[in-house]
Design a protein around this motif. Structure first.
Motif, PDB file in Angstrom:
ATOM      1  N   ILE A  63       2.545  10.543  -0.267  1.00  0.00           N
ATOM      2  CA  ILE A  63       1.222  10.872   0.262  1.00  0.00           C
ATOM      3  C   ILE A  63       1.094  12.391   0.301  1.00  0.00           C
ATOM      4  CG2 ILE A  63      -0.319  10.753   2.256  1.00  0.00           C
ATOM      5  CD1 ILE A  63       0.049   8.103   0.902  1.00  0.00           C
ATOM      6  N   ASN A  64       0.003  12.905  -0.245  1.00  0.00           N
ATOM      7  CA  ASN A  64      -0.310  14.329  -0.167  1.00  0.00           C
ATOM      8  C   ASN A  64      -1.286  14.564   0.969  1.00  0.00           C
ATOM      9  OD1 ASN A  64       0.969  16.233  -1.671  1.00  0.00           O
ATOM     10  ND2 ASN A  64      -0.459  16.214  -3.376  1.00  0.00           N
ATOM     11  N   ASP A  91       3.079   0.520   4.860  1.00  0.00           N
ATOM     12  CA  ASP A  91       1.766   0.298   4.285  1.00  0.00           C
ATOM     13  C   ASP A  91       0.883   1.535   4.471  1.00  0.00           C
ATOM     14  OD1 ASP A  91       2.754  -2.187   3.899  1.00  0.00           O
ATOM     15  OD2 ASP A  91       1.471  -3.202   5.358  1.00  0.00           O
ATOM     16  N   TYR A  92      -0.026   1.735   3.508  1.00  0.00           N
ATOM     17  CA  TYR A  92      -1.060   2.770   3.650  1.00  0.00           C
ATOM     18  C   TYR A  92      -2.174   2.144   4.489  1.00  0.00           C
ATOM     19  CZ  TYR A  92      -4.489   6.368   2.309  1.00  0.00           C
ATOM     20  OH  TYR A  92      -5.429   7.378   2.309  1.00  0.00           O
ATOM     21  N   THR A  93      -2.064   2.312   5.787  1.00  0.00           N
ATOM     22  CA  THR A  93      -2.994   1.683   6.723  1.00  0.00           C
ATOM     23  C   THR A  93      -3.536   2.736   7.671  1.00  0.00           C
ATOM     24  OG1 THR A  93      -1.232   1.221   8.312  1.00  0.00           O
ATOM     25  CG2 THR A  93      -1.682  -0.485   6.638  1.00  0.00           C
ATOM     26  N   ALA A  94      -4.489   2.313   8.512  1.00  0.00           N
ATOM     27  CA  ALA A  94      -5.046   3.222   9.510  1.00  0.00           C
ATOM     28  C   ALA A  94      -3.962   3.686  10.474  1.00  0.00           C
ATOM     29  CB  ALA A  94      -6.184   2.548  10.260  1.00  0.00           C
ATOM     30  N   LEU A  95      -3.071   2.778  10.854  1.00  0.00           N
ATOM     31  CA  LEU A  95      -1.996   3.152  11.766  1.00  0.00           C
ATOM     32  C   LEU A  95      -1.066   4.166  11.115  1.00  0.00           C
ATOM     33  CD1 LEU A  95      -0.579   2.787  14.471  1.00  0.00           C
ATOM     34  CD2 LEU A  95       0.668   0.823  13.497  1.00  0.00           C
ATOM     35  N   PHE A  96      -0.745   3.982   9.845  1.00  0.00           N
ATOM     36  CA  PHE A  96       0.093   4.957   9.140  1.00  0.00           C
ATOM     37  C   PHE A  96      -0.567   6.337   9.137  1.00  0.00           C
ATOM     38  CE2 PHE A  96       0.765   7.280   5.190  1.00  0.00           C
ATOM     39  CZ  PHE A  96       2.131   7.498   5.235  1.00  0.00           C
ATOM     40  N   ILE A  97      -1.884   6.375   8.893  1.00  0.00           N
ATOM     41  CA  ILE A  97      -2.609   7.652   8.879  1.00  0.00           C
ATOM     42  C   ILE A  97      -2.523   8.319  10.247  1.00  0.00           C
ATOM     43  CG2 ILE A  97      -4.855   8.760   8.578  1.00  0.00           C
ATOM     44  CD1 ILE A  97      -3.672   7.730   5.972  1.00  0.00           C
ATOM     45  N   LYS A 110     -13.654   9.500  -2.677  1.00  0.00           N
ATOM     46  CA  LYS A 110     -13.707   8.740  -3.924  1.00  0.00           C
ATOM     47  C   LYS A 110     -12.951   9.526  -4.978  1.00  0.00           C
ATOM     48  CE  LYS A 110     -16.886   6.185  -6.886  1.00  0.00           C
ATOM     49  NZ  LYS A 110     -18.317   5.851  -7.158  1.00  0.00           N
ATOM     50  N   VAL A 111     -11.776   9.018  -5.361  1.00  0.00           N
ATOM     51  CA  VAL A 111     -10.860   9.767  -6.209  1.00  0.00           C
ATOM     52  C   VAL A 111     -10.600   9.013  -7.507  1.00  0.00           C
ATOM     53  CG1 VAL A 111      -8.528  10.716  -6.374  1.00  0.00           C
ATOM     54  CG2 VAL A 111      -9.764  10.817  -4.212  1.00  0.00           C
ATOM     55  N   GLU A 112     -10.688   9.755  -8.611  1.00  0.00           N
ATOM     56  CA  GLU A 112     -10.263   9.216  -9.904  1.00  0.00           C
ATOM     57  C   GLU A 112      -8.842   9.652 -10.173  1.00  0.00           C
ATOM     58  OE1 GLU A 112     -12.807  10.404 -13.024  1.00  0.00           O
ATOM     59  OE2 GLU A 112     -14.397   8.997 -12.522  1.00  0.00           O
ATOM     60  N   ARG A 113      -8.005   8.735 -10.622  1.00  0.00           N
ATOM     61  CA  ARG A 113      -6.609   9.056 -10.891  1.00  0.00           C
ATOM     62  C   ARG A 113      -6.270   8.770 -12.343  1.00  0.00           C
ATOM     63  NH1 ARG A 113      -6.577   7.044  -5.656  1.00  0.00           N
ATOM     64  NH2 ARG A 113      -5.464   8.354  -4.145  1.00  0.00           N
ATOM     65  N   LYS A 114      -5.383   9.600 -12.882  1.00  0.00           N
ATOM     66  CA  LYS A 114      -4.900   9.361 -14.228  1.00  0.00           C
ATOM     67  C   LYS A 114      -3.873   8.224 -14.240  1.00  0.00           C
ATOM     68  CE  LYS A 114      -5.618  14.160 -15.587  1.00  0.00           C
ATOM     69  NZ  LYS A 114      -4.986  15.416 -16.057  1.00  0.00           N
ATOM     70  N   GLU A 115      -3.208   8.019 -13.070  1.00  0.00           N
ATOM     71  CA  GLU A 115      -2.260   6.940 -12.930  1.00  0.00           C
ATOM     72  C   GLU A 115      -2.581   6.164 -11.664  1.00  0.00           C
ATOM     73  OE1 GLU A 115       1.835   8.211 -13.280  1.00  0.00           O
ATOM     74  OE2 GLU A 115       1.187  10.043 -14.295  1.00  0.00           O
ATOM     75  N   GLN A 116      -2.116   4.913 -11.603  1.00  0.00           N
ATOM     76  CA  GLN A 116      -2.414   4.075 -10.455  1.00  0.00           C
ATOM     77  C   GLN A 116      -1.645   4.535  -9.236  1.00  0.00           C
ATOM     78  OE1 GLN A 116      -1.803  -0.052 -11.162  1.00  0.00           O
ATOM     79  NE2 GLN A 116      -2.476  -0.714  -9.142  1.00  0.00           N
ATOM     80  N   ALA A 117      -2.319   4.538  -8.082  1.00  0.00           N
ATOM     81  CA  ALA A 117      -1.683   4.936  -6.837  1.00  0.00           C
ATOM     82  C   ALA A 117      -1.188   3.699  -6.101  1.00  0.00           C
ATOM     83  CB  ALA A 117      -2.685   5.694  -5.962  1.00  0.00           C
ATOM     84  N   PRO A 118      -0.312   3.883  -5.113  1.00  0.00           N
ATOM     85  CA  PRO A 118       0.133   2.750  -4.310  1.00  0.00           C
ATOM     86  C   PRO A 118      -1.056   2.046  -3.669  1.00  0.00           C
ATOM     87  CG  PRO A 118       1.455   4.692  -3.843  1.00  0.00           C
ATOM     88  CD  PRO A 118       0.318   5.135  -4.700  1.00  0.00           C
ATOM     89  N   ALA A 173      -3.316   0.133  -0.987  1.00  0.00           N
ATOM     90  CA  ALA A 173      -3.428   0.234   0.464  1.00  0.00           C
ATOM     91  C   ALA A 173      -3.110  -1.112   1.092  1.00  0.00           C
ATOM     92  CB  ALA A 173      -4.836   0.672   0.848  1.00  0.00           C
ATOM     93  N   GLY A 174      -2.441  -1.047   2.233  1.00  0.00           N
ATOM     94  CA  GLY A 174      -2.181  -2.261   2.979  1.00  0.00           C
ATOM     95  C   GLY A 174      -1.114  -3.144   2.390  1.00  0.00           C
ATOM     96  N   ALA A 175      -0.348  -2.665   1.382  1.00  0.00           N
ATOM     97  CA  ALA A 175       0.707  -3.474   0.776  1.00  0.00           C
ATOM     98  C   ALA A 175       2.035  -2.746   0.878  1.00  0.00           C
ATOM     99  CB  ALA A 175       0.385  -3.761  -0.691  1.00  0.00           C
ATOM    100  N   ALA A 176       3.043  -3.470   1.279  1.00  0.00           N
ATOM    101  CA  ALA A 176       4.371  -2.857   1.392  1.00  0.00           C
ATOM    102  C   ALA A 176       4.894  -2.476   0.026  1.00  0.00           C
ATOM    103  CB  ALA A 176       5.331  -3.834   2.070  1.00  0.00           C
ATOM    104  N   GLN A 177       5.559  -1.344  -0.050  1.00  0.00           N
ATOM    105  CA  GLN A 177       6.070  -0.863  -1.342  1.00  0.00           C
ATOM    106  C   GLN A 177       7.560  -1.138  -1.440  1.00  0.00           C
ATOM    107  OE1 GLN A 177       3.881   0.447  -3.634  1.00  0.00           O
ATOM    108  NE2 GLN A 177       2.405  -0.236  -2.104  1.00  0.00           N
TER     109      GLN A 177
END
Length: 582
Positions: free
Chosen positions: A497-498, A515-521, A568-576, A578-582
């Protein structure tokens, strides 16, 4: 209505986020892409909100400008032309980045010329109005005519002239003025400006401090004199002021400059002002560091044809602030994207005060004026919308502006001075005043209040995180740290995460261990605020997932000085995900 340019709290839509802008800070890229390999999804002009639609660049003289690295700024600001440099704008041949054009006629590109012996023919434009006008060769010869860029365009509106055949010249909005060789003569040699002061030296894009202070004083005094002239002449007051706001418009002094404002200004500055203040006190107020002799320098400037006495020779209109170099800020007029002026600043360069904090070149209303062999600007700078919103060039236009600046550097077409005032028999004629036309931005539909009816009740852990967040001290809204953008990096071996601060610079980077969640933020913000930022939190948090954004808004709705924004972000590669364990 007109207020001094202070460090406001505008919101910027561009690059990867809405970001808070701090005016007059260290220079960084207009267009640089973040390390997250993200890019703004924007195809139209951006908008920046400020406190007012006119910004007074007089300012107070506080921090020095020598911490601004202007020599590498333009290179940093060009996304699509990364090799563009301005380390030596006086030697265009050193750039060598633009494919050279072949000069086949009697003149070469960038050569200074004067228009002559143009006649008005029946049914044609009155070309005689261009006689005596100074400019330069803008492009290659077509065998009959040259494209010409005038130093002082007769109109700031996007209307110029073009040759349609060998005999006729007509108006065409998208083509330059083209003139036959017989109607061009080479401009004379520059004559040295008498010492003192000679041609003013420039340091890091700014005037020397004594001249900067004098200019600030002159503009402030000019505003008061012009207001008095208009107030005492009801006919002129009615002619200009259609609204109450226009009665205090900074443009009044230019509309009535030659016949009304300048004579009154000359009288006041050479005589009247000493009836209101003691000489020693006056000089001390203008230049506390070196007061002795300051008033004489002021009077000399007011009388000099190389300074105030020739402020009828000026360029008014809308400009894009494109980049900076050691000689000043590069600005491009909206009605001629090929032409580039180099404008000298006062305490700090114009680009550092307005341009360097914005993701793409901003568009502003400027008045450019001569000052001892340099071009300065009226310290009051206006938005072009007539509101507190500053328009930004679209991404394609930003690239075009960068290319135009690069070409002008390479071809030696940058306008550093209004040379007609410095050559023998040069014209002292200006151009007619044009009342600025402001175009309000399209009205945005008011967003309905968010619907939280489907949001689950906050968990105990979420409530605890929000409570801890309220106990932190918010950053001042005028600092870039008041806005954080928390953006997922593209998938790799370690999902990351940047965290970007308001100017787009990386504040921190953390591994996405859950997870990328509200609590993580919330936990990430709390950890960074306490461990590295002395218990200070942002006023705005931007996240790049709609569901996470909605949840954060629900959880933080009770915190009045905290805004949650969706990026609203465009990415050249797929990001992790949200809400899913990595």
């Amino acid at each position: 209505m007109w207020k001094e340019l202070l460090e406001g709290n505008p919101i910027v839509c561009g690059m990867v986020a809405l970001v808070t802008i701090l005016l007059a800070a260290a220079i960084h890229s207009f267009f640089s892409e973040s390390k997250a390999n993200t890019k703004a999804n924007s195809s139209s002009d951006g908008i920046i909100k400020k406190d007012d639609n006119v910004f007074d660049m007089d300012g107070d003289w506080g921090d020095e400008a020598n911490n601004v690295d202007v020599k590498k700024t333009l290179k940093e600001r060009v996304e699509e032309a990364p090799k563009l440099v301005m380390d030596n704008p006086k030697e265009p041949s050193s750039v060598g980045l633009v494919k050279p054009k072949i000069n086949s006629g009697p003149f070469k590109i960038g050569q200074r010329i004067v228009l002559q012996e143009l006649l008005k023919e029946e049914g044609d434009d009155d070309l005689s109005k261009y006689n005596g006008r100074h400019g330069h060769i803008a492009d290659v010869w077509d065998g009959t005519t040259y494209p010409i860029d005038l130093d002082l365009p007769l109109s700031s509106k996007p209307t110029t002239a073009t040759t349609t055949d060998d005999d006729k010249t007509t108006n065409n909005n998208n083509k330059p003025l083209r003139i036959k060789v017989a109607n061009l003569r080479e401009e004379g040699e520059l004559i040295n400006i008498p010492d003192p002061p000679g041609r003013i030296a420039v340091n890091s894009g700014c005037l020397p401090e004594d001249h900067g202070r004098i200019c600030a004083f002159l503009f402030k005094t000019l505003r008061s004199v012009a207001e008095g002239v208009i107030h005492n002449n009801p006919q002129k007051k009615k002619k200009f002021a259609e609204t109450a706001a226009e009665k205090k418009s900074p443009f009044v002094c230019w509309q009535f400059w030659k016949d009304d404002v300048y004579p009154a200004y000359l009288e006041f500055m050479t005589r009247g002002i000493l009836l209101k203040a003691k000489l020693a006190d006056l000089e001390q107020s203008i230049n506390p560091g070196k007061p002795k002799g300051t008033y004489k320098t002021v009077v000399d400037a007011v009388k000099s044809k190389h300074a105030v006495a020739s402020w009828n020779v000026r360029v008014e209109g809308q400009f894009y602030l494109v980049g900076m170099g050691p000689e000043g800020t590069m600005v491009i007029p909206v009605n001629n994207l090929r032409q580039v002026y180099c404008v000298v600043g006062y305490q700090k360069p114009l680009g550092a005060l307005l341009g360097n904090q914005m993701p793409r070149p901003p568009k502003v209303q400027l008045t450019l004026l001569p000052w001892y062999g340099r071009i300065i600007h009226d310290t009051l700078v206006s938005s072009t919308s007539g509101t507190n919103q500053i328009e930004l060039a679209s991404p394609p236009l930003a690239r075009q502006l960068a290319a135009s600046c690069q070409a002008a550097i390479s071809e030696g077409r940058i306008i550093y001075r209004l040379a007609q005032l410095e050559v023998e028999n040069g014209s002292t004629e200006g151009v007619p005043f044009e009342k600025p036309v402001f175009t309000p931005p399209p009205q945005q539909q008011q967003q309905p209040p968010p619907d939280f009816s489907k949001e689950p009740t906050a968990t105990q852990e979420e409530r605890g995180a929000v409570e801890n967040l309220t106990e932190l001290t918010a950053f001042h809204p005028k600092t870039p740290l008041s806005a954080w953008n928390i953006v997922r990096l593209p998938n790799n071996n370690k999902p990351m995460i940047n965290i970007l601060q308001g100017q787009g610079q990386k504040l921190h980077e953390v591994e996405l261990t859950s997870d990328y969640t509200a609590l993580f933020i919330l936990k990430t913000v709390l950890t960074l605020s306490v461990s590295k930022l002395n218990g200070h939190r942002p006023l705005m948090i931007g996240v790049d997932d709609v569901i996470v954004c909605q949840r954060l808004r629900f959880l933080c709705q009770g915190i009045s000085n905290l805004k949650i924004a969706f990026l609203k972000v465009e990415r050249k590669e797929q990001a992790p995900a949200a809400g899913a364990a990595q």
